[in-house]
Design a protein around this motif. Structure first.
Motif, PDB file in Angstrom:
ATOM      1  N   ASP A 107       0.791  -1.118  -0.235  1.00  0.00           N
ATOM      2  CA  ASP A 107      -0.108   0.125   0.464  1.00  0.00           C
ATOM      3  C   ASP A 107       0.393   1.336  -0.172  1.00  0.00           C
ATOM      4  O   ASP A 107       0.373   2.337  -0.557  1.00  0.00           O
ATOM      5  N   ASP A 108       1.975   1.307   0.334  1.00  0.00           N
ATOM      6  CA  ASP A 108       3.031   2.040   0.780  1.00  0.00           C
ATOM      7  C   ASP A 108       3.909   1.460   1.379  1.00  0.00           C
ATOM      8  O   ASP A 108       4.624   0.553   1.581  1.00  0.00           O
ATOM      9  N   ASP A 109       4.975   2.592   1.599  1.00  0.00           N
ATOM     10  CA  ASP A 109       6.478   2.303   0.969  1.00  0.00           C
ATOM     11  C   ASP A 109       6.805   1.639   2.848  1.00  0.00           C
ATOM     12  O   ASP A 109       7.375   0.974   2.692  1.00  0.00           O
ATOM     13  N   ASP A 110       6.098   2.450   4.119  1.00  0.00           N
ATOM     14  CA  ASP A 110       6.054   1.601   4.973  1.00  0.00           C
ATOM     15  C   ASP A 110       6.026   0.458   5.086  1.00  0.00           C
ATOM     16  O   ASP A 110       6.468  -0.110   6.286  1.00  0.00           O
ATOM     17  N   LYS A 111       4.856  -0.127   4.557  1.00  0.00           N
ATOM     18  CA  LYS A 111       4.227  -1.301   4.465  1.00  0.00           C
ATOM     19  C   LYS A 111       5.301  -2.577   3.582  1.00  0.00           C
ATOM     20  O   LYS A 111       4.971  -3.450   3.377  1.00  0.00           O
ATOM     21  N   LEU A 112       6.255  -2.046   2.881  1.00  0.00           N
ATOM     22  CA  LEU A 112       7.369  -2.432   2.152  1.00  0.00           C
ATOM     23  C   LEU A 112       7.463  -4.478   2.626  1.00  0.00           C
ATOM     24  O   LEU A 112       7.516  -4.749   2.211  1.00  0.00           O
ATOM     25  N   ILE A 113       8.504  -3.951   3.798  1.00  0.00           N
ATOM     26  CA  ILE A 113       8.722  -5.032   4.240  1.00  0.00           C
ATOM     27  C   ILE A 113       7.953  -6.033   5.109  1.00  0.00           C
ATOM     28  O   ILE A 113       8.320  -7.376   5.163  1.00  0.00           O
ATOM     29  N   PRO A 114       7.237  -5.607   5.803  1.00  0.00           N
ATOM     30  CA  PRO A 114       6.139  -6.111   6.973  1.00  0.00           C
ATOM     31  C   PRO A 114       5.430  -7.228   4.828  1.00  0.00           C
ATOM     32  O   PRO A 114       4.888  -8.755   5.841  1.00  0.00           O
TER      33      PRO A 114
END
Length: 356
Positions: free
Chosen positions: A142-149
């Motif tokens: 959904d966004d960059d902050d959720k890439l790794i999760p």
């Protein structure tokens, strides 16, 4: 020729083109200022930026784009068929998936990362995978902050992560974190390009420059004979780049690059994605014509969407040129194609063309 701005790359492409193109074709390097004044002959561009500059400077010019992805050039080619074309630089995702399968034969599940804007990129792949005994699942970022999760969940599902040419996810800013996260979980990444293999991806298929230049030559030959370019297309032959250090670190037995490429080709051939480009009969019978010095015929792949042998298509054009149009040549070529013991669709269809 409108270059990319990368001097060593442009020089390499120009050298390859000068070797491949017919002597009657002159290749001239032009600046951005000269593009608008060109009023004859097609423009060869290197990379998306060069294509965009040429297109904006001269909208009436025919353009053959090199080093462009299918997603970039398809829209231009659809709106200007025959005028705009390209030798595609990206690798078909089904080929990349089978590259991973050739390395991990037990793999059945593929993890895919996508954004809302790139989901459509994966739909053809997902539809084709069951034919090869595999399936895939999309994990939306959904966004960059959720890439790794999101990546961690994807790695928990798939036997490997298949990376596509999706710059929103796979780019210089994120690739290090993606590769390290996969490595720490003993998972491999396949793709998206040869360059990413050097960064830590396990493997990627790629089209060698000589193959792309050879297809560019064929496109130009068609243009000069018909006044129109063929549709954008992938080169016929691909190779595989591997990262042996990553394979050793993950204790993955790694076949040779040639073996991986051959396994992929066999799978695509069996399931009709490509024709039998490894046909031993074709490769053992290079066709030559003592009465013609125009062309240098080489065993080529059985390909093209219509199933017509590229060697035959190329030779057919040559045979009907005034200087080499001999009955002996046409009849010999026809019997050569028709005598293929494999009786594949390509031979049958090509034989029908010659009989006509």
């Amino acid at each position: 020729f409108a270059g990319s701005g990368n001097a060593p790359l442009d020089q390499h492409l120009v050298q390859l083109l000068k070797v491949e193109l017919e002597p009657s074709i002159s290749l001239v390097e032009v600046t951005d200022e000269q593009l608008a004044a060109l009023d004859s002959g097609p423009i060869i561009t290197a990379g998306p930026s060069a294509f965009s500059r040429a297109r904006q400077a001269n909208r009436s010019a025919p353009i053959l784009a090199l080093l462009v992805d299918k997603s970039f050039i398809s829209g231009f080619a659809d709106r200007s068929p025959g005028q705009i074309t390209g030798v595609l630089y990206d690798v078909p995702l089904i080929r990349q998936a089978l590259t991973g399968k050739a390395i991990l034969p037990q793999a059945t599940k593929i993890a895919l990362l996508a954004t809302a804007d790139s989901v459509e990129l994966y739909e053809p792949l997902i539809d084709k995978l069951p034919t090869y005994g595999m399936s895939a699942r999309l994990f939306l970022v959904d966004d960059d902050d959720k890439l790794i999760p999101t990546l961690v969940r994807a790695l928990g599902y798939g036997d490997f992560l298949l990376a596509a040419p999706d710059s929103a996810i796979y780019n210089p800013r994120t690739i290090k974190h993606i590769l390290l996260t996969a490595y720490r979980r003993n998972q491999i990444v396949i793709g998206p390009t040869q360059a990413y293999v050097k960064a830590g991806s396990l493997a990627s298929s790629y089209a060698p420059f000589p193959e792309m230049i050879e297809m560019a030559d064929e496109f130009l030959t068609t243009y000069f004979e018909t006044g129109e370019f063929p549709s954008p297309s992938y080169p016929e032959n691909f190779r595989v780049e591997v990262n042996a250090q990553v394979a050793r670190s993950l204790n993955i037995p790694l076949p040779s690059r040639e073996d991986i490429a051959q396994r992929v080709d066999r799978q695509l051939t069996v399931n009709g994605e490509v024709a039998a480009r490894s046909c031993s009969w074709v490769r053992s019978r290079p066709l030559s014509c003592s009465s013609c010095s125009w062309c240098s015929l080489r065993p080529r792949a059985w390909s093209t969407p219509a199933g017509i042998c590229q060697t035959a298509a190329r030779c057919l054009r040559t045979a009907w040129r005034p200087r080499s149009s001999t009955p002996w040549f046409r009849v010999t070529l026809w019997h050569w194609i028709r005598s293929c013991p494999n009786h594949c669709d390509a031979a049958t269809q090509t034989g029908s063309v010659f009989q006509t």
